[in-house]
Scaffold this motif. Structure first.
Motif, short mmCIF file in Angstrom:
data_model
loop_
_atom_site.label_atom_id
_atom_site.label_comp_id
_atom_site.label_asym_id
_atom_site.label_seq_id
_atom_site.Cartn_x
_atom_site.Cartn_y
_atom_site.Cartn_z
N ALA A 1 -0.03 9.30 -18.64
CA ALA A 1 -1.19 9.20 -19.55
C ALA A 1 -0.72 8.82 -20.95
O ALA A 1 -1.39 8.02 -21.64
N ASP A 2 0.42 9.34 -21.38
CA ASP A 2 0.96 8.95 -22.69
C ASP A 2 1.33 7.47 -22.72
O ASP A 2 1.14 6.79 -23.74
N ILE A 3 1.87 6.99 -21.63
CA ILE A 3 2.25 5.56 -21.57
C ILE A 3 1.00 4.68 -21.69
O ILE A 3 0.99 3.68 -22.43
N LEU A 4 -0.05 5.04 -20.97
CA LEU A 4 -1.28 4.25 -21.07
C LEU A 4 -1.88 4.35 -22.48
O LEU A 4 -2.48 3.38 -22.97
N THR B 1 1.33 -0.56 -28.61
CA THR B 1 2.79 -0.48 -28.48
C THR B 1 3.17 -0.47 -26.99
O THR B 1 2.30 -0.45 -26.11
N HIS B 2 4.51 -0.45 -26.76
CA HIS B 2 5.02 -0.48 -25.38
C HIS B 2 5.94 0.72 -25.16
O HIS B 2 6.65 1.14 -26.07
N PRO B 3 5.95 1.26 -23.96
CA PRO B 3 6.89 2.35 -23.66
C PRO B 3 8.30 1.79 -23.50
O PRO B 3 8.52 0.60 -23.27
N THR B 4 9.28 2.67 -23.61
CA THR B 4 10.67 2.28 -23.42
C THR B 4 11.00 2.21 -21.93
O THR B 4 10.28 2.78 -21.10
N PRO B 5 12.07 1.51 -21.57
CA PRO B 5 12.45 1.48 -20.16
C PRO B 5 12.74 2.86 -19.59
O PRO B 5 12.46 3.12 -18.41
N GLU B 6 13.27 3.77 -20.40
CA GLU B 6 13.57 5.10 -19.90
C GLU B 6 12.28 5.86 -19.53
O GLU B 6 12.26 6.61 -18.54
N THR C 1 5.10 -0.86 -6.62
CA THR C 1 3.94 -1.11 -7.48
C THR C 1 4.28 -0.95 -8.96
O THR C 1 3.63 -1.57 -9.80
N LEU C 2 5.27 -0.11 -9.28
CA LEU C 2 5.73 -0.06 -10.67
C LEU C 2 6.29 -1.41 -11.08
O LEU C 2 6.05 -1.88 -12.21
N PHE C 3 7.02 -2.03 -10.19
CA PHE C 3 7.56 -3.37 -10.48
C PHE C 3 6.43 -4.37 -10.68
O PHE C 3 6.50 -5.24 -11.57
N LEU C 4 5.38 -4.27 -9.87
CA LEU C 4 4.27 -5.22 -9.99
C LEU C 4 3.49 -5.04 -11.30
O LEU C 4 2.87 -6.00 -11.78
N HIS C 5 3.54 -3.85 -11.88
CA HIS C 5 2.82 -3.59 -13.13
C HIS C 5 3.70 -3.77 -14.37
O HIS C 5 3.22 -3.50 -15.49
N LEU C 6 4.94 -4.18 -14.21
CA LEU C 6 5.80 -4.36 -15.38
C LEU C 6 5.28 -5.43 -16.35
O LEU C 6 5.50 -5.29 -17.57
N PRO C 7 4.63 -6.50 -15.91
CA PRO C 7 4.08 -7.42 -16.91
C PRO C 7 3.08 -6.75 -17.86
O PRO C 7 2.96 -7.18 -19.02
N LEU D 1 3.11 -3.22 -18.44
CA LEU D 1 3.78 -2.11 -19.11
C LEU D 1 4.79 -2.59 -20.16
O LEU D 1 5.10 -1.83 -21.09
N LEU D 2 5.33 -3.84 -20.02
CA LEU D 2 6.30 -4.35 -20.98
C LEU D 2 5.80 -5.54 -21.81
O LEU D 2 6.45 -5.88 -22.81
#
Length: 450
Positions: A299-302, A309-314, A424-430, A432-433
């Motif tokens: 929820a914080d990332i969204l 802003t964007h979340p960090t890779p970690e 699905t995390l990989f599919l949403h990287l465009p 999220l990043l």
């Protein structure tokens, strides 16, 4: 000599007339001697089988006459032998060796007259004339074919001078076909390696993986254009139509550099237009993950994405388990969410959309692993950096190499830290990043800042 000729003439007859001829020959031979001796010999030859009962011995011919008669008979026999007088064999002509032997026995004849030399020269003259004609004909053929081939070789220059636009299209099409079939041969070779290797697709490098992923789409897209242009009569109407809509019927192999940049920007803008739709789908399913341990972190990332802003890779790696099952898994996502992801990644529409997403995500994941094997992102060329950013959902127009390298490092770090169940995390990287990336925001809304 007359006697020999007459004997040769008699030799042409059948062998049954030999007794009569023999008597005639003997009669002719005795004519050359004395008349008395000849009469006696003739009586003896006419009665060869009568027995002599008289007690007195018969008169004999002198020795000289006997020698003359023997010589004549010998010469006649020799002539008969040479003429081949035989009742069982046909008349044969004397061979070369026999003629040589007979000529050696004969007295030497004077050399042939000069007429034979003239005849030989006359025979040689037509051969010389014929050889000259053949040489002239060969030279004429070489000249004609040389001029023809030179004309065909330089015919493109003539057309380019008279029809510059048509020749430009022809060159683009010819170069495109050459590049297309070259890539198709490489694709077949790569597919054979991927099928035969025990590691499968992982045995390929980054460039081979890019071609392995892109070439089937290009083949399906350009096949109608190549088939239509090759048909008789139809190709004349289909060829201008293909170049009138190159983005629809052709691939990047047939585009000019200007068209390639323009069309890629258009495709990129179309893909980025689905960023907001995918982000809304993530927000809509957030309540369904309340019981998950990583619910608050996600929820914080969204919230960061909504604030610009964007979340960090970690942070993304920490919440990867939320995409393993539930509403964010590949099988748990609704059809609308899957369709938006298909359009976000620029994949062609298909009935098996989830399978298409699964295949695309694994191919790009193997590319990220190949980048690490080849030394890292900083070892990529500028063209490879641009294509890598374009493939992963970042518009590379106007970005420096350092900015592209920094963004790709974040992507590769997340990609190489997740497993197959986190697809699905990989599919949403465009999203999220790159959802709030200034270059993407400018491409969608025409502004620099979100």
């Amino acid at each position: 000599m007359a006697l020999v000729l007459r004997v040769a003439r008699y030799a042409q007859g059948p062998a049954t007339f030999w007794p009569q001829d023999r008597r005639r020959l003997l009669h002719l031979c005795t004519l050359t001697t004395t008349a008395a001796t000849t009469r006696a010999l003739c009586r003896l030859q006419q009665q060869p089988q009568e027995r002599q009962f008289s007690t007195k011995p018969a008169p004999t011919a002198p020795a000289q006459i006997k020698r003359n008669v023997a010589a004549e008979i010998t010469s006649v026999g020799k002539a008969l032998y040479e003429t081949g007088w035989d009742a069982n064999k046909p008349i044969e002509k004397p061979t070369t060796e026999q003629s040589i032997r007979s000529s050696s026995n004969r007295p030497s004849l004077p050399p042939p007259p000069q007429d034979t030399k003239a005849k030989d020269e006359n025979r040689k003259e037509p051969d010389i004339i014929k050889s000259k004609r053949e040489q002239m004909r060969d030279n004429m053929q070489d000249y004609i074919f040389t001029r023809y081939f030179n004309y065909v070789k330089n015919y493109d220059k003539v057309l380019e001078k008279n029809f510059p636009k048509a020749m430009q299209l022809y060159r683009v099409f010819f170069d495109g076909v050459t590049d297309f079939f070259g890539d198709m041969k490489r694709f077949l070779k790569i597919a054979r390696i991927a099928n035969d290797s025990p590691q499968g697709i992982r045995a390929l490098n980054r460039q081979e993986l890019e071609l392995y992923m892109q070439m089937p789409r290009d083949m399906m897209k350009v096949a109608p254009a190549l088939i239509g242009c090759s048909l008789p009569m139809v190709g004349y109407a289909f060829f201008p139509l293909v170049f009138w809509y190159p983005r629809t019927f052709l691939t990047a192999h047939f585009w000019t550099p200007q068209q390639r940049s323009e069309f890629q920007s258009c495709y990129m803008k179309r893909r980025l237009s689905y960023n907001k739709a995918v982000f809304r789908c993530l927000q809509a399913k957030l309540k369904a993950t309340v019981k998950h341990p990583k619910h608050s972190a996600f929820a914080d990332i969204l919230g960061q994405l909504g604030s610009g802003t964007h979340p960090t890779p970690e942070m993304l790696i920490d919440v990867r388990d939320i995409f393993a099952d539930g509403p964010y898994s590949l099988l748990g996502m609704p059809r609308k969410h899957v369709k938006n992801l298909i359009n976000l990644h620029g994949l062609p529409g298909s009935i098996f959309k989830r399978h298409r997403l699964h295949e695309h995500s694994f191919l790009v994941h193997y590319m990220d692993q190949a980048i690490n094997r080849e030394g890292g992102v900083h070892n990529l060329t500028p063209a490879s950096l641009r294509y890598s950013c374009y493939l992963r959902g970042l518009n590379p127009d106007g970005l420096s190499n350092e900015e592209m390298i920094e963004w790709l490092r974040k992507w590769v770090k997340v990609s190489t830290s997740i497993q197959g169940e986190h697809i699905t995390l990989f599919l949403h990287l465009p999203i999220l990043l790159g959802y709030n990336h200034p270059n993407n925001w400018k491409t969608i809304y025409g502004k620099r800042d979100p």
